[in-house]
Design a protein around this motif. Structure first.
Motif, PDB file in Angstrom:
ATOM      1  N   VAL A 304    -106.395   3.078  25.163  1.00  0.00           N
ATOM      2  CA  VAL A 304    -106.913   2.804  26.504  1.00  0.00           C
ATOM      3  C   VAL A 304    -107.100   1.299  26.692  1.00  0.00           C
ATOM      4  CG1 VAL A 304    -108.779   3.239  28.139  1.00  0.00           C
ATOM      5  CG2 VAL A 304    -108.131   5.019  26.492  1.00  0.00           C
ATOM      6  N   ALA A 305    -106.522   0.770  27.767  1.00  0.00           N
ATOM      7  CA  ALA A 305    -106.734  -0.643  28.100  1.00  0.00           C
ATOM      8  C   ALA A 305    -108.151  -0.806  28.639  1.00  0.00           C
ATOM      9  CB  ALA A 305    -105.721  -1.103  29.129  1.00  0.00           C
ATOM     10  N   PRO A 306    -108.961  -1.701  28.074  1.00  0.00           N
ATOM     11  CA  PRO A 306    -110.348  -1.844  28.531  1.00  0.00           C
ATOM     12  C   PRO A 306    -110.427  -2.489  29.902  1.00  0.00           C
ATOM     13  CG  PRO A 306    -109.826  -3.538  26.922  1.00  0.00           C
ATOM     14  CD  PRO A 306    -108.641  -2.625  26.970  1.00  0.00           C
ATOM     15  N   ALA A 307    -111.273  -1.952  30.748  1.00  0.00           N
ATOM     16  CA  ALA A 307    -111.531  -2.551  32.066  1.00  0.00           C
ATOM     17  C   ALA A 307    -112.648  -3.580  31.928  1.00  0.00           C
ATOM     18  CB  ALA A 307    -111.931  -1.476  33.063  1.00  0.00           C
ATOM     19  N   ALA A 308    -112.599  -4.614  32.754  1.00  0.00           N
ATOM     20  CA  ALA A 308    -113.652  -5.624  32.736  1.00  0.00           C
ATOM     21  C   ALA A 308    -114.948  -5.007  33.244  1.00  0.00           C
ATOM     22  CB  ALA A 308    -113.254  -6.816  33.579  1.00  0.00           C
ATOM     23  N   ARG A 309    -116.035  -5.248  32.531  1.00  0.00           N
ATOM     24  CA  ARG A 309    -117.338  -4.774  32.992  1.00  0.00           C
ATOM     25  C   ARG A 309    -118.359  -5.901  32.897  1.00  0.00           C
ATOM     26  NH1 ARG A 309    -119.880  -1.796  28.177  1.00  0.00           N
ATOM     27  NH2 ARG A 309    -118.332  -1.932  26.505  1.00  0.00           N
ATOM     28  N   GLU A 310    -119.354  -5.830  33.763  1.00  0.00           N
ATOM     29  CA  GLU A 310    -120.363  -6.878  33.854  1.00  0.00           C
ATOM     30  C   GLU A 310    -121.483  -6.563  32.875  1.00  0.00           C
ATOM     31  OE1 GLU A 310    -122.358  -9.467  37.482  1.00  0.00           O
ATOM     32  OE2 GLU A 310    -122.030  -7.307  37.758  1.00  0.00           O
ATOM     33  N   ILE A 311    -121.621  -7.378  31.826  1.00  0.00           N
ATOM     34  CA  ILE A 311    -122.618  -7.079  30.799  1.00  0.00           C
ATOM     35  C   ILE A 311    -123.977  -7.708  31.132  1.00  0.00           C
ATOM     36  CG2 ILE A 311    -120.919  -6.707  28.999  1.00  0.00           C
ATOM     37  CD1 ILE A 311    -121.516  -9.517  27.952  1.00  0.00           C
ATOM     38  N   VAL A 312    -123.951  -8.835  31.823  1.00  0.00           N
ATOM     39  CA  VAL A 312    -125.128  -9.429  32.461  1.00  0.00           C
ATOM     40  C   VAL A 312    -124.615 -10.016  33.762  1.00  0.00           C
ATOM     41  CG1 VAL A 312    -126.277  -9.951  30.254  1.00  0.00           C
ATOM     42  CG2 VAL A 312    -124.880 -11.697  31.361  1.00  0.00           C
ATOM     43  N   PRO A 313    -125.476 -10.367  34.703  1.00  0.00           N
ATOM     44  CA  PRO A 313    -124.968 -10.889  35.969  1.00  0.00           C
ATOM     45  C   PRO A 313    -123.980 -12.046  35.778  1.00  0.00           C
ATOM     46  CG  PRO A 313    -127.301 -10.426  36.165  1.00  0.00           C
ATOM     47  CD  PRO A 313    -126.946 -10.191  34.733  1.00  0.00           C
ATOM     48  N   GLN A 314    -122.807 -11.907  36.409  1.00  0.00           N
ATOM     49  CA  GLN A 314    -121.739 -12.895  36.443  1.00  0.00           C
ATOM     50  C   GLN A 314    -120.988 -13.044  35.122  1.00  0.00           C
ATOM     51  OE1 GLN A 314    -123.660 -16.500  37.914  1.00  0.00           O
ATOM     52  NE2 GLN A 314    -123.379 -15.832  40.012  1.00  0.00           N
ATOM     53  N   HIS A 315    -121.258 -12.202  34.143  1.00  0.00           N
ATOM     54  CA  HIS A 315    -120.549 -12.261  32.861  1.00  0.00           C
ATOM     55  C   HIS A 315    -119.750 -10.970  32.684  1.00  0.00           C
ATOM     56  CE1 HIS A 315    -120.753 -13.140  28.224  1.00  0.00           C
ATOM     57  NE2 HIS A 315    -119.525 -12.970  28.672  1.00  0.00           N
ATOM     58  N   PHE A 316    -118.415 -11.106  32.795  1.00  0.00           N
ATOM     59  CA  PHE A 316    -117.516  -9.956  32.744  1.00  0.00           C
ATOM     60  C   PHE A 316    -116.667 -10.024  31.473  1.00  0.00           C
ATOM     61  CE2 PHE A 316    -118.521 -10.815  37.123  1.00  0.00           C
ATOM     62  CZ  PHE A 316    -118.680  -9.564  37.706  1.00  0.00           C
ATOM     63  N   VAL A 317    -116.519  -8.864  30.809  1.00  0.00           N
ATOM     64  CA  VAL A 317    -115.755  -8.805  29.572  1.00  0.00           C
ATOM     65  C   VAL A 317    -114.896  -7.554  29.564  1.00  0.00           C
ATOM     66  CG1 VAL A 317    -115.850  -8.893  27.048  1.00  0.00           C
ATOM     67  CG2 VAL A 317    -117.683  -9.932  28.390  1.00  0.00           C
ATOM     68  N   ALA A 318    -113.636  -7.695  29.162  1.00  0.00           N
ATOM     69  CA  ALA A 318    -112.729  -6.549  29.034  1.00  0.00           C
ATOM     70  C   ALA A 318    -112.583  -6.217  27.559  1.00  0.00           C
ATOM     71  CB  ALA A 318    -111.377  -6.865  29.656  1.00  0.00           C
ATOM     72  N   CYS A 319    -113.500  -5.398  27.060  1.00  0.00           N
ATOM     73  CA  CYS A 319    -113.483  -5.028  25.648  1.00  0.00           C
ATOM     74  C   CYS A 319    -114.246  -3.710  25.478  1.00  0.00           C
ATOM     75  CB  CYS A 319    -114.131  -6.142  24.802  1.00  0.00           C
ATOM     76  SG  CYS A 319    -114.198  -5.785  23.033  1.00  0.00           S
ATOM     77  N   HIS A 320    -113.736  -2.840  24.596  1.00  0.00           N
ATOM     78  CA  HIS A 320    -114.413  -1.574  24.346  1.00  0.00           C
ATOM     79  C   HIS A 320    -115.631  -1.737  23.443  1.00  0.00           C
ATOM     80  CE1 HIS A 320    -111.415   0.833  26.343  1.00  0.00           C
ATOM     81  NE2 HIS A 320    -110.445   0.435  25.542  1.00  0.00           N
ATOM     82  N   HIS A 321    -115.700  -2.847  22.711  1.00  0.00           N
ATOM     83  CA  HIS A 321    -116.726  -2.982  21.675  1.00  0.00           C
ATOM     84  C   HIS A 321    -117.554  -4.246  21.901  1.00  0.00           C
ATOM     85  CE1 HIS A 321    -114.657   0.273  19.706  1.00  0.00           C
ATOM     86  NE2 HIS A 321    -113.537  -0.428  19.699  1.00  0.00           N
ATOM     87  N   ILE A 322    -118.006  -4.423  23.113  1.00  0.00           N
ATOM     88  CA  ILE A 322    -118.767  -5.627  23.462  1.00  0.00           C
ATOM     89  C   ILE A 322    -120.045  -5.741  22.643  1.00  0.00           C
ATOM     90  CG2 ILE A 322    -120.087  -6.755  25.304  1.00  0.00           C
ATOM     91  CD1 ILE A 322    -118.059  -5.566  27.279  1.00  0.00           C
ATOM     92  N   GLU A 323    -120.712  -4.623  22.416  1.00  0.00           N
ATOM     93  CA  GLU A 323    -121.986  -4.672  21.735  1.00  0.00           C
ATOM     94  C   GLU A 323    -121.849  -5.157  20.281  1.00  0.00           C
ATOM     95  OE1 GLU A 323    -120.569  -2.051  22.962  1.00  0.00           O
ATOM     96  OE2 GLU A 323    -120.187  -0.623  21.370  1.00  0.00           O
ATOM     97  N   THR A 324    -120.662  -5.048  19.690  1.00  0.00           N
ATOM     98  CA  THR A 324    -120.466  -5.482  18.307  1.00  0.00           C
ATOM     99  C   THR A 324    -119.567  -6.700  18.205  1.00  0.00           C
ATOM    100  OG1 THR A 324    -118.565  -3.990  18.030  1.00  0.00           O
ATOM    101  CG2 THR A 324    -120.744  -3.148  17.443  1.00  0.00           C
ATOM    102  N   ALA A 325    -119.075  -7.231  19.384  1.00  0.00           N
ATOM    103  CA  ALA A 325    -118.113  -8.326  19.351  1.00  0.00           C
ATOM    104  C   ALA A 325    -118.750  -9.630  18.919  1.00  0.00           C
ATOM    105  CB  ALA A 325    -117.486  -8.498  20.728  1.00  0.00           C
TER     106      ALA A 325
END
Length: 325
Positions: A304-325
């Motif tokens: 699955v291609a990761p979609a960009a998601r906003e992890i804090v306001p104005q900070h977008f990341v396209a990754c499935h494993h942001i919490e461990t990146a």
């Protein structure tokens, strides 16, 4: 709500080709730019960073319509550049100008400095000859060049002075947006600082908006308001400058930051160098395009291609494993 000075929506540039001997292997395409979106707020600087070949310069050419997009929208002051043609496009180009990487190759060696800076004014029939000459003098003052240098030719200037000429030429038509494609990478470090300070002064005084393209994160940290990271034709992270340099979340962004050398021995650490080769833009990996070089890749990343998601306001990341990146 004020519209951004420049906005790009789902911008695509594919270069089709025929596979195999004599083109018998079917149709393929190089995915130079693949669904890129970002916005440059008025009076701010968005820095577009990434390795060579990731598509940064292609985006610059697409925005200025030096090449035609496969799909997508480019909005300049809310108007769609991608849908313009002929004289409408020509007039709109006054509002967006470019500063090129090589300050020597971008200047006509057969024209004097005054003619180089004044050429856009002639092309767009701005004012009388006397008024244009006065405007050239004012532009020389603005970028820190002396009036007695007007009749010199590009080879008679230093690299930094040639880039000042290029900046003056870009300002001749009073643009609201400037696309700067690696504008200091060909200059000595001390000269780089002078040009970067000049660009900052011009932004403050004229309210310019910059799309600043670079691979040098030291330069990016100095000039940017927002940082957008590209990998293999797609944006994988967007964040405000301070947030990006303190808490980048995508594994690729973190690897780029780890690779920046520090002159302070106390801050040096073992470099986390990226492993493997960049995949071909004509044969992208399935799922996440960074997974073939990512130490955190899992089966999900391949599927699955990761979609960009906003992890804090104005900070977008396209990754499935942001919490461990």
């Amino acid at each position: 709500m004020v519209a951004p000075a420049l906005e790009v929506r789902d911008l695509v540039k594919h270069y089709p080709f025929r596979r195999g001997l004599f083109g018998r292997g079917g149709q393929g395409a190089v995915h130079a730019v693949d669904g890129v979106s970002f916005a440059v707020p008025r009076g701010e600087t968005l820095a577009l960073v990434g390795e060579s070949g990731c598509g940064k310069s292609t985006i610059a050419k697409l925005i200025l319509r030096l090449i035609e997009p496969t799909a997508g929208t480019v909005l300049l002051d809310g108007q769609d550049l991608a849908g313009m043609q002929g004289e409408t496009l020509r007039q709109a180009r006054q509002r967006i100008q470019m500063v090129f990487q090589d300050p020597f190759a971008s200047l006509n060696p057969r024209l004097s400095a005054a003619d180089i800076v004044g050429e856009p004014l002639v092309n767009y029939d701005h004012g009388t000859a006397m008024a244009r000459s006065a405007k050239v003098d004012a532009l020389f003052d603005r970028v820190g060049l002396a009036h007695h240098q007007r009749d010199r030719y590009p080879h008679q200037f230093s690299g930094g002075q040639r880039q000042r000429l290029g900046i003056a030429r870009a300002l001749a038509l009073n643009p609201s947006v400037v696309v700067a494609d690696e504008p200091v990478s060909a200059l000595d470090v001390s000269v780089q600082a002078q040009i970067l300070n000049l660009l900052a002064d011009l932004q403050r005084d004229l309210g310019l908006s910059y799309l600043f393209i670079s691979h040098d994160l030291g330069v990016v940290e100095y000039v940017s308001t927002t940082v957008a990271v590209m990998y293999l034709g797609a944006i994988v992270e967007v964040a405000p400058r301070q947030r990006f340099f303190s808490a980048a979340a995508h594994p690729y962004s973190r690897a780029l930051l780890d690779a920046v050398p520090s002159p302070d021995p106390a801050r040096r650490k073992r470099r986390s160098l990226l492993q493997g080769e960049v995949p071909s833009a004509s044969a992208l990996p399935s799922g996440c395009r960074f997974r073939t070089r990512c130490p955190k890749a899992t089966d999900l990343c391949a599927e699955v291609a990761p979609a960009a998601r906003e992890i804090v306001p104005q900070h977008f990341v396209a990754c499935h494993h942001i919490e461990t990146a």
